[in-house]
Scaffold this motif. Sequence first.
Motif, PDB file in Angstrom:
ATOM      1  N   SER A  38       0.794  -1.229   0.000  1.00 11.77           N
ATOM      2  CA  SER A  38       0.000   0.000   0.000  1.00 11.77           C
ATOM      3  C   SER A  38       0.827   1.279   0.000  1.00 11.77           C
ATOM      4  CB  SER A  38      -0.956   0.002   1.193  1.00 11.77           C
ATOM      5  OG  SER A  38      -0.225  -0.019   2.399  1.00 11.77           O
ATOM      6  N   GLY A  39       2.162   1.175   0.049  1.00 13.61           N
ATOM      7  CA  GLY A  39       2.981   2.384   0.023  1.00 13.61           C
ATOM      8  C   GLY A  39       4.358   2.167   0.609  1.00 13.61           C
ATOM      9  N   ILE A  40       4.998   3.275   0.996  1.00 10.71           N
ATOM     10  CA  ILE A  40       6.310   3.191   1.623  1.00 10.71           C
ATOM     11  C   ILE A  40       6.306   3.940   2.946  1.00 10.71           C
ATOM     12  CG2 ILE A  40       7.564   2.940  -0.568  1.00 10.71           C
ATOM     13  CD1 ILE A  40       8.451   5.870  -0.261  1.00 10.71           C
ATOM     14  N   THR A  41       7.195   3.506   3.832  1.00 14.46           N
ATOM     15  CA  THR A  41       7.399   4.171   5.109  1.00 14.46           C
ATOM     16  C   THR A  41       8.887   4.474   5.223  1.00 14.46           C
ATOM     17  OG1 THR A  41       5.582   2.910   6.091  1.00 14.46           O
ATOM     18  CG2 THR A  41       7.075   4.027   7.609  1.00 14.46           C
ATOM     19  N   LEU A  42       9.213   5.720   5.516  1.00 15.94           N
ATOM     20  CA  LEU A  42      10.598   6.144   5.710  1.00 15.94           C
ATOM     21  C   LEU A  42      10.804   6.424   7.186  1.00 15.94           C
ATOM     22  CD1 LEU A  42       9.720   7.414   2.755  1.00 15.94           C
ATOM     23  CD2 LEU A  42      11.947   8.467   2.962  1.00 15.94           C
ATOM     24  N   TYR A  43      11.921   5.944   7.723  1.00 19.75           N
ATOM     25  CA  TYR A  43      12.324   6.237   9.090  1.00 19.75           C
ATOM     26  C   TYR A  43      13.655   6.969   9.012  1.00 19.75           C
ATOM     27  CZ  TYR A  43       8.833   2.783  10.507  1.00 19.75           C
ATOM     28  OH  TYR A  43       7.660   2.086  10.690  1.00 19.75           O
ATOM     29  N   ALA A  44      13.684   8.246   9.392  1.00 21.22           N
ATOM     30  CA  ALA A  44      14.897   9.061   9.335  1.00 21.22           C
ATOM     31  C   ALA A  44      15.368   9.375  10.750  1.00 21.22           C
ATOM     32  CB  ALA A  44      14.632  10.355   8.578  1.00 21.22           C
ATOM     33  N   ASP A  45      16.641   9.132  11.011  1.00 23.18           N
ATOM     34  CA  ASP A  45      17.221   9.440  12.315  1.00 23.18           C
ATOM     35  C   ASP A  45      17.613  10.914  12.354  1.00 23.18           C
ATOM     36  OD1 ASP A  45      16.950   6.788  13.061  1.00 23.18           O
ATOM     37  OD2 ASP A  45      19.021   6.268  12.548  1.00 23.18           O
ATOM     38  N   LEU A  46      16.925  11.670  13.217  1.00 23.50           N
ATOM     39  CA  LEU A  46      17.173  13.109  13.364  1.00 23.50           C
ATOM     40  C   LEU A  46      17.321  13.447  14.845  1.00 23.50           C
ATOM     41  CD1 LEU A  46      14.425  14.244  10.832  1.00 23.50           C
ATOM     42  CD2 LEU A  46      16.887  14.282  10.436  1.00 23.50           C
TER      43      LEU A  46
END
Length: 133
Positions: A38-46
């Motif tokens: 159903s889509g994409i999930t991005l996890y960014a370390d900030l």
Amino acid sequence: MNDIQKTSESSSVPARSDERRFADATLTPPVDVIEDSSGITLYADLPGVPRDKLHLNVESDLLTIEGEIDLSVPEGLQSSHTEVGLGRFHRTFTLSKELDTEKISAELAQGVLKLRIPKAEHAQPRRINVQVN
């Protein structure tokens, strides 16, 4: 010559001044991208980026993530060693036309940005019914 090392010879600011040395430099945050049907999930370390210093932008097919942290030394103290001298994060992604950028959702918790970008309706998997005559 690298922009980080470039200094003006006529400047009275020392070449190692953190302000001058890192004026245009940014950190590239590590990002995990997970795709499902159903889509994409991005996890960014900030780490250390507060919500008010986080900027997300989608223009055409480009997603830009920018964030800033305050790395100032408390008043009355002087830093003798700094391992993280940059206070800005920047990352850009080119998005597929299959993604619906109008429906992006974002959450920031404990230094991790979670972006959910669903697939556009026309790109969603669907079942096709077969009729028997």
